[in-house]
Design an enzyme around this catalytic site. Structure first.
Site, PDB file in Angstrom:
ATOM      1  N   LYS A  13      39.599  27.129   1.139  1.00 49.17           N
ATOM      2  CA  LYS A  13      39.129  27.048   2.520  1.00 49.17           C
ATOM      3  C   LYS A  13      40.052  26.096   3.270  1.00 49.17           C
ATOM      4  O   LYS A  13      40.754  25.275   2.693  1.00 49.17           O
ATOM      5  CB  LYS A  13      37.681  26.558   2.598  1.00 49.17           C
ATOM      6  CG  LYS A  13      37.392  25.197   1.952  1.00 49.17           C
ATOM      7  CD  LYS A  13      37.738  24.010   2.831  1.00 49.17           C
ATOM      8  CE  LYS A  13      37.425  22.687   2.138  1.00 49.17           C
ATOM      9  NZ  LYS A  13      38.060  21.516   2.827  1.00 49.17           N
ATOM     10  N   ASP A  65      30.775  20.196  -0.760  1.00 46.18           N
ATOM     11  CA  ASP A  65      31.245  21.451  -0.162  1.00 46.18           C
ATOM     12  C   ASP A  65      31.096  22.652  -1.096  1.00 46.18           C
ATOM     13  O   ASP A  65      31.402  23.777  -0.708  1.00 46.18           O
ATOM     14  CB  ASP A  65      32.690  21.326   0.324  1.00 46.18           C
ATOM     15  CG  ASP A  65      33.664  20.972  -0.791  1.00 46.18           C
ATOM     16  OD1 ASP A  65      33.218  20.640  -1.903  1.00 46.18           O
ATOM     17  OD2 ASP A  65      34.885  21.021  -0.533  1.00 46.18           O
TER      18      ASP A  65
END
Length: 267
Positions: free
Chosen positions: A8, A132
Site C-alpha cells: 500500500k 495497519d
C-alpha cells in the site's frame, strides 16, 4: 495454496495529536498498489517459514505470518504448515509489506480450512498483529485515523494513472521518524480527496513525516523532487519512509536512466 500480498501507499499522512498513552493520532489514506509478494503453504510435519527474494531481517519464528497462523490456531484445529514467502515488497519502506503478508495469511487459512470467518472477524484477528494489518483484509482505498487502526472506506480510483515507487538502499525507523514531529491538524480533510483533481494534491496534501525524515535523509527528498522533474502529478514519501511514490498520467520513457544507481524501482 498461494496468494499475492500487495503493498500500500499512504496518500497524505497527518500526525494530528499526541495521546496520553504516548502514541499519536493520525489521518491518512491507505491505497493498495500492485507491487506484491508471493505467499504459499503446504501441510508439513512442523510449522515453519522459508523466505526467498529480498533478504528479511529477524528470526522467521517471529515473522507476522507465523504469528497470524498461531493466532488462528488458538481457536481452530489447524495442521502443521510450511509457509514459503517470496519477498518482493521491501521492508522498512512505509509500504506495509509485513502487515500485508500477515493479513493474507489469515485470509488464506480462513478460505483453505473453511473457517467461515467474515471480514469483520478477520479484521479483529488482524488488529492483534499490527495497526495497519486490518486494512489488507478488505484491501480497498481507506481513510485511516486513530493510531491508523480505525477505517472508513472512501471512493478513490487511480486506475487511469501509473504509480512509480522508488526505494533507496536504506530504511527509516518509524520511531526515528516520530522523534521530531510536531502534531497539528491539517487544513484539508483527506476524506474529500476524491473531489480534488490529482493535479491539485501537491498544493494541499502532505506527509508530516517528511519534515522529520528529509533533513536526516536528503536522498529521499531528492527522489521525491526527481519524480516531479520526471512529470509526476503528485509525489510523496509513503508512511515513515524510506520509499517515495509518484503518480503519473504518462510514465517517463527513460525512468531507470534518470535516477541514481542503487535505487529500486517498482511500477
Amino acid at each position: 495454496m498461494i496468494s499475492f500480498p500487495n503493498a500500500k501507499i499512504n496518500i497524505g499522512l497527518n500526525v494530528v495529536e499526541k495521546r496520553p498513552d504516548g502514541y499519536h493520532n493520525l489521518e491518512t489514506i491507505f491505497y493498495p498498489v500492485k507491487l506484491a509478494d508471493a505467499l504459499e503453504f503446504v501441510e508439513a510435519n512442523n510449522t515453519a517459514l522459508s523466505i526467498s527474494g529480498i533478504q528479511v531481517d529477524g528470526d522467521p519464528e517471529n515473522n507476522l505470518i507465523i504469528k497470524a497462523y498461531r493466532l488462528l490456531r488458538r481457536d481452530f484445529q489447524l495442521p502443521e504448515l510450511h509457509f514459503h514467502l517470496h519477498k518482493v515488497v521491501p521492508f522498512g519502506a512505509g509500504l506495509g509489506g509485513g502487515s500485508s503478508d500477515a493479513a493474507f495469511a489469515l485470509k488464506m487459512l480462513n478460505k483453505h480450512f473453511n473457517l467461515k470467518l467474515n471480514d469483520q472477524t478477520l479484521e479483529r484477528y488482524a488488529a492483534g498483529l499490527g495497526a495497519d494489518c486490518p486494512f489488507f483484509i478488505r484491501n480497498k482505498p481507506t481513510y485511516a485515523h486513530g493510531i491508523g487502526d480505525q477505517f472508513e472506506p472512501i471512493e478513490l480510483d487511480l486506475s487511469e494513472y501509473s504509480i512509480v515507487i522508488l526505494k533507496p538502499a536504506f530504511s527509516v525507523s518509524t520511531v526515528e521518524a516520530y522523534r521530531n514531529i510536531t502534531p497539528e491538524r491539517p487544513d484539508f480533510d483527506l476524506r474529500k480527496i476524491a473531489s480534488l483533481p490529482v493535479e491539485e494534491w501537491r498544493r494541499v496534501i502532505k506527509n508530516d513525516f517528511e519534515t522529520s525524515v528529509f533533513p536526516k535523509y536528503p536522498q529521499i527528498r531528492e527522489l521525491k523532487n526527481q519524480l516531479y522533474d520526471l512529470g509526476a502529478l503528485y509525489a510523496a514519501m509513503s508512511g515513515s519512509g524510506s520509499a517515495v511514490f509518484g503518480i503519473f498520467r504518462h510514465l517517463p520513457t527513460d525512468l531507470a536512466n534518470s535516477l541514481p544507481k542503487g535505487i529500486f524501482i517498482y511500477r
